[in-house]
Design an enzyme around this catalytic site. Structure first.
Site, mmCIF file in Angstrom:
data_model
loop_
_atom_site.group_PDB
_atom_site.id
_atom_site.type_symbol
_atom_site.label_atom_id
_atom_site.label_comp_id
_atom_site.label_asym_id
_atom_site.label_seq_id
_atom_site.Cartn_x
_atom_site.Cartn_y
_atom_site.Cartn_z
ATOM 1 N N GLN A 108 91.851 92.843 10.427
ATOM 2 C CA GLN A 108 91.353 91.501 10.934
ATOM 3 C C GLN A 108 92.113 90.262 11.163
ATOM 4 O OE1 GLN A 108 87.618 92.203 11.146
ATOM 5 N NE2 GLN A 108 87.727 90.628 12.489
ATOM 6 N N LYS A 123 87.122 90.412 5.226
ATOM 7 C CA LYS A 123 86.070 91.504 5.462
ATOM 8 C C LYS A 123 85.355 91.568 3.907
ATOM 9 C CE LYS A 123 84.793 94.174 8.656
ATOM 10 N NZ LYS A 123 84.971 94.190 10.125
ATOM 11 N N ASP A 163 78.898 93.749 10.822
ATOM 12 C CA ASP A 163 79.641 94.936 10.905
ATOM 13 C C ASP A 163 78.652 96.108 10.855
ATOM 14 O OD1 ASP A 163 83.043 95.964 11.352
ATOM 15 O OD2 ASP A 163 82.193 97.181 9.829
HETATM 16 P P1 NDP Z 1 76.405 99.671 13.758
HETATM 17 O O1 NDP Z 1 75.875 99.624 12.378
HETATM 18 O O2 NDP Z 1 75.539 98.848 14.513
HETATM 19 O O3 NDP Z 1 76.576 100.964 14.477
HETATM 20 C C1 NDP Z 1 77.142 102.052 13.681
HETATM 21 C C2 NDP Z 1 77.132 103.420 14.494
HETATM 22 O O4 NDP Z 1 78.172 103.989 14.113
HETATM 23 C C3 NDP Z 1 75.913 104.114 14.392
HETATM 24 O O5 NDP Z 1 75.448 104.860 15.192
HETATM 25 C C4 NDP Z 1 76.238 105.020 13.104
HETATM 26 O O6 NDP Z 1 75.393 106.106 12.820
HETATM 27 C C5 NDP Z 1 77.792 105.322 13.197
HETATM 28 N N1 NDP Z 1 78.562 105.570 12.182
HETATM 29 C C6 NDP Z 1 78.779 104.757 11.265
HETATM 30 N N2 NDP Z 1 79.285 105.293 10.044
HETATM 31 C C7 NDP Z 1 79.516 106.682 10.493
HETATM 32 C C8 NDP Z 1 80.086 107.643 10.231
HETATM 33 N N3 NDP Z 1 80.825 107.453 9.127
HETATM 34 N N4 NDP Z 1 80.607 108.703 10.825
HETATM 35 C C9 NDP Z 1 79.818 109.040 12.145
HETATM 36 N N5 NDP Z 1 79.228 107.791 12.697
HETATM 37 C C10 NDP Z 1 79.166 106.831 11.941
HETATM 38 O O7 NDP Z 1 77.751 99.133 13.513
HETATM 39 P P2 NDP Z 1 78.636 98.319 14.701
HETATM 40 O O8 NDP Z 1 78.287 98.982 16.171
HETATM 41 O O9 NDP Z 1 78.660 97.005 14.334
HETATM 42 O O10 NDP Z 1 80.178 98.929 14.514
HETATM 43 C C11 NDP Z 1 80.933 100.046 15.085
HETATM 44 C C12 NDP Z 1 82.288 100.036 14.982
HETATM 45 O O11 NDP Z 1 82.641 98.992 15.612
HETATM 46 C C13 NDP Z 1 82.703 99.851 13.395
HETATM 47 O O12 NDP Z 1 83.932 100.551 13.174
HETATM 48 C C14 NDP Z 1 83.106 98.303 13.424
HETATM 49 O O13 NDP Z 1 84.018 98.041 12.105
HETATM 50 C C15 NDP Z 1 83.379 98.045 14.710
HETATM 51 N N6 NDP Z 1 83.438 96.610 14.925
HETATM 52 C C16 NDP Z 1 82.283 96.044 15.019
HETATM 53 C C17 NDP Z 1 82.121 94.723 15.535
HETATM 54 C C18 NDP Z 1 80.801 93.953 15.751
HETATM 55 O O14 NDP Z 1 80.943 92.739 16.212
HETATM 56 N N7 NDP Z 1 79.917 94.492 14.914
HETATM 57 C C19 NDP Z 1 83.354 94.059 16.003
HETATM 58 C C20 NDP Z 1 84.691 94.837 16.009
HETATM 59 C C21 NDP Z 1 84.587 95.953 15.602
HETATM 60 P P3 NDP Z 1 74.409 106.225 11.774
HETATM 61 O O15 NDP Z 1 73.319 105.491 12.300
HETATM 62 O O16 NDP Z 1 74.172 107.698 11.565
HETATM 63 O O17 NDP Z 1 75.136 105.578 10.421
HETATM 64 O O1 2IT Z 2 85.579 93.959 13.115
HETATM 65 C C1 2IT Z 2 85.316 92.919 13.464
HETATM 66 O O2 2IT Z 2 86.195 92.167 14.202
HETATM 67 C C2 2IT Z 2 83.837 92.387 13.145
HETATM 68 N N1 2IT Z 2 82.863 93.288 12.425
HETATM 69 C C3 2IT Z 2 83.317 91.012 13.873
HETATM 70 C C4 2IT Z 2 83.948 89.986 12.622
HETATM 71 C C5 2IT Z 2 83.294 88.585 13.068
HETATM 72 O O3 2IT Z 2 83.492 87.781 12.359
HETATM 73 O O4 2IT Z 2 82.639 88.439 14.074
#
Ligand code: NDP
Ligand code: 2IT
Length: 453
Positions: A108, A123, A163
């Site tokens: 981050q 984080k 996240d």
């Molecule tokens: P959500 O919780 O909305 O969705 C996560 C998705 O990934 C779900 O479909 C989940 O399935 C699946 N998942 C989670 N853990 C695992 C695992 N161990 N193995 C396989 N599938 C998995 O999270 P986000 O969409 O917010 O985040 C997804 C990714 O994006 C993460 O790596 C996060 O760090 C990254 N990210 C998110 C940001 C944000 O703004 N939200 C910003 C930047 C990066 P299930 O329902 O089965 O758990």
């Molecule tokens: O991994 C990421 O960049 C996030 N989960 C978003 C962090 C934020 O402060 O919006």
């Protein structure tokens, strides 16, 4: 020298493999940067940047609807605030531990530097599993979590966001408790609801940004996303809005997944199907396999991400042009990376953080595909969080068009910065080197300017 620093990181905390992986990947990019800037060695910037400013760890007790007491562990890693207040998400997932949050906090720091906004890196999260919990249980958990976290955060100190496992519902409960404890409305969290200080486009931002990044990479080959077949993993926040933006730009998305398996829809996931997925995941809180009960054009393959029944993940063994890993870390191993390339994929834009293992990254670099690493490609989420902070500070709210156009501009800039740095350090097209070098340099300059603190 970098090897020595790396070994020291490993020796200090031998049980944090994800953190080691994230540190190694950055350090491997830094040799040419340090050669060009010997002062970074003199000022011990690398040694200083691998050690978090502070780590908070606390008990989170709460009660189930049946009145049973549960105890989880809460964390906040305040990694580095050289260029701005700590900023980064909260993850609620049973796999959460200190090593995973240190990897995410470390990434981050550089990601946030790339956005061009004054935000440092942090984080946090908990090993709490929101799956199967009632809204009231989630609320009580969030309130307990915030009853400790509130004393460590603030709109100019540390601003958490979402996240994995933390979306609009959780941010609302966390915000409500913060406000009650401090007796002050403050922009202390981002990803807030629109009715209480949230920003338009923040929910969409990470997915949209990852697609904008892919668009920029394709531009270097005079290509667009129009007509491209795309694989998306995950079915949460990032996956949903990656799919939406790909549809806007004429792409065809054929896969989505969760940790139990994936769906393949050869006809493509259109807007109606995406609306179904959004309702299924965000409202019903169901599983992706329910998609095939509704749409006969799709098939479901069970593949448990925790048991890993085969040594490759079948969702990456599908013919396509582009892949948008948007679930979690290390979801693409070396074999998966090779399968992707063999299936024709030549664009990979990482919506997730560190979804590709180092040997997989090596495959992408060797094959010279367009590979956008997470800290560049998914920076749109935190960048738009920065825009939410700016709106809160100015007591204003911007239109959708304004936020989206700023997000787009930020992604174009990040791509340009990473591309320029890659070229400057002799490896044109290597966005891993480019992003690490550009992010690190900005943080290093700020650390030097502020003395030994
Ligand atoms: P959500 O919780 O909305 O969705 C996560 C998705 O990934 C779900 O479909 C989940 O399935 C699946 N998942 C989670 N853990 C695992 C695992 N161990 N193995 C396989 N599938 C998995 O999270 P986000 O969409 O917010 O985040 C997804 C990714 O994006 C993460 O790596 C996060 O760090 C990254 N990210 C998110 C940001 C944000 O703004 N939200 C910003 C930047 C990066 P299930 O329902 O089965 O758990
Ligand atoms: O991994 C990421 O960049 C996030 N989960 C978003 C962090 C934020 O402060 O919006």
């Amino acid at each position: 020298m970098l090897e020595e620093i790396y070994q020291e990181v490993v020796n200090k905390d031998p049980d944090q493999p994800e953190f080691h992986q994230a540190v190694r990947e950055v350090l491997e990019s830094l040799e040419p940067v340090l050669d060009k800037h010997p002062e970074y060695r003199r000022y011990k910037i690398v040694e200083r940047v691998v050690e978090p400013d502070r780590v908070l760890m606390f008990r989170v007790p709460w009660t189930t609807d049946d009145g049973e007491i549960q105890v989880n562990r809460g964390f906040r890693v305040e990694f580095n605030n050289a260029i701005g207040p700590y900023k980064g998400g909260l993850r609620f997932h049973p796999s959460v531990n200190l090593g995973i949050l240190k990897f995410l906090g470390f990434e981050q720091v550089f990601k946030n530097a790339l956005t061009g906004l004054p935000i440092g890196g942090g984080k946090g999260g908990s090993d709490f599993d929101p799956k199967g919990k009632s809204d009231h249980e989630v609320m009580r958990f969030c309130q307990s979590f915030m009853s400790e976290l509130f004393r460590h955060i603030g709109p100019n100190t540390d601003i958490p966001a979402g996240d994995i496992g933390v979306g609009g519902r959780e941010i609302g409960y966390l915000f409500g408790m913060y406000k009650k404890l401090v007796n002050e409305w403050a922009g202390v969290l981002t990803g807030k609801g629109l009715s209480y200080g949230g920003s338009l486009v923040r929910p969409e931002a990470t997915g949209y940004g990852s697609v904008y990044f892919a668009q920029e990479m394709l531009k270097t080959r005079n290509e667009t996303l129009e007509g491209k077949t795309c694989l998306v993993s995950g079915s949460g926040n990032v996956a949903q809005f990656t799919t939406e933006k790909l549809l806007d730009l004429g792409g065809k998305v054929v896969t989505l997944s969760d940790s139990s398996g994936f769906i393949y829809d050869e006809e493509g996931i259109d807007r109606d199907k995406l609306a179904f997925v959004m309702d299924l995941k965000n409202i019903q809180r169901g599983r992706i396999k329910e998609y095939v009960e509704k749409y006969s054009s799709a098939q479901y393959t069970e593949w448990n991400a925790f048991d890993k029944p085969t040594d490759y993940d079948p969702k990456w063994d599908v013919k396509a042009d582009c892949a948008f890993p948007s679930a979690t870390q290390n979801e693409i191993n070396e074999k998966d990376a090779q399968n992707l390339v063999n299936n024709g994929v030549y664009v990979v834009s990482e919506g997730a953080n560190m979804p590709t293992v180092p040997a997989g990254v090596e495959v992408f670099l060797q094959e010279k595909i367009l590979y956008g690493p997470g800290k560049a490609a998914n920076a749109g989420g935190v960048a738009t969080s920065g825009l939410e902070m700016a709106q809160n500070a100015a007591f204003s709210s911007w239109t959708r068009k304004e936020v989206d156009s700023r997000l787009h501009e930020i992604m174009v800039n990040i791509h340009a910065m990473a591309a320029d740095a890659a070229e400057q350090y002799g490896q044109p097209g290597n966005y891993v080197l480019g992003a690490n070098a550009a992010g690190f340099r900005k943080v290093a300059e700020a650390i030097i300017a502020q003395g030994v603190v």
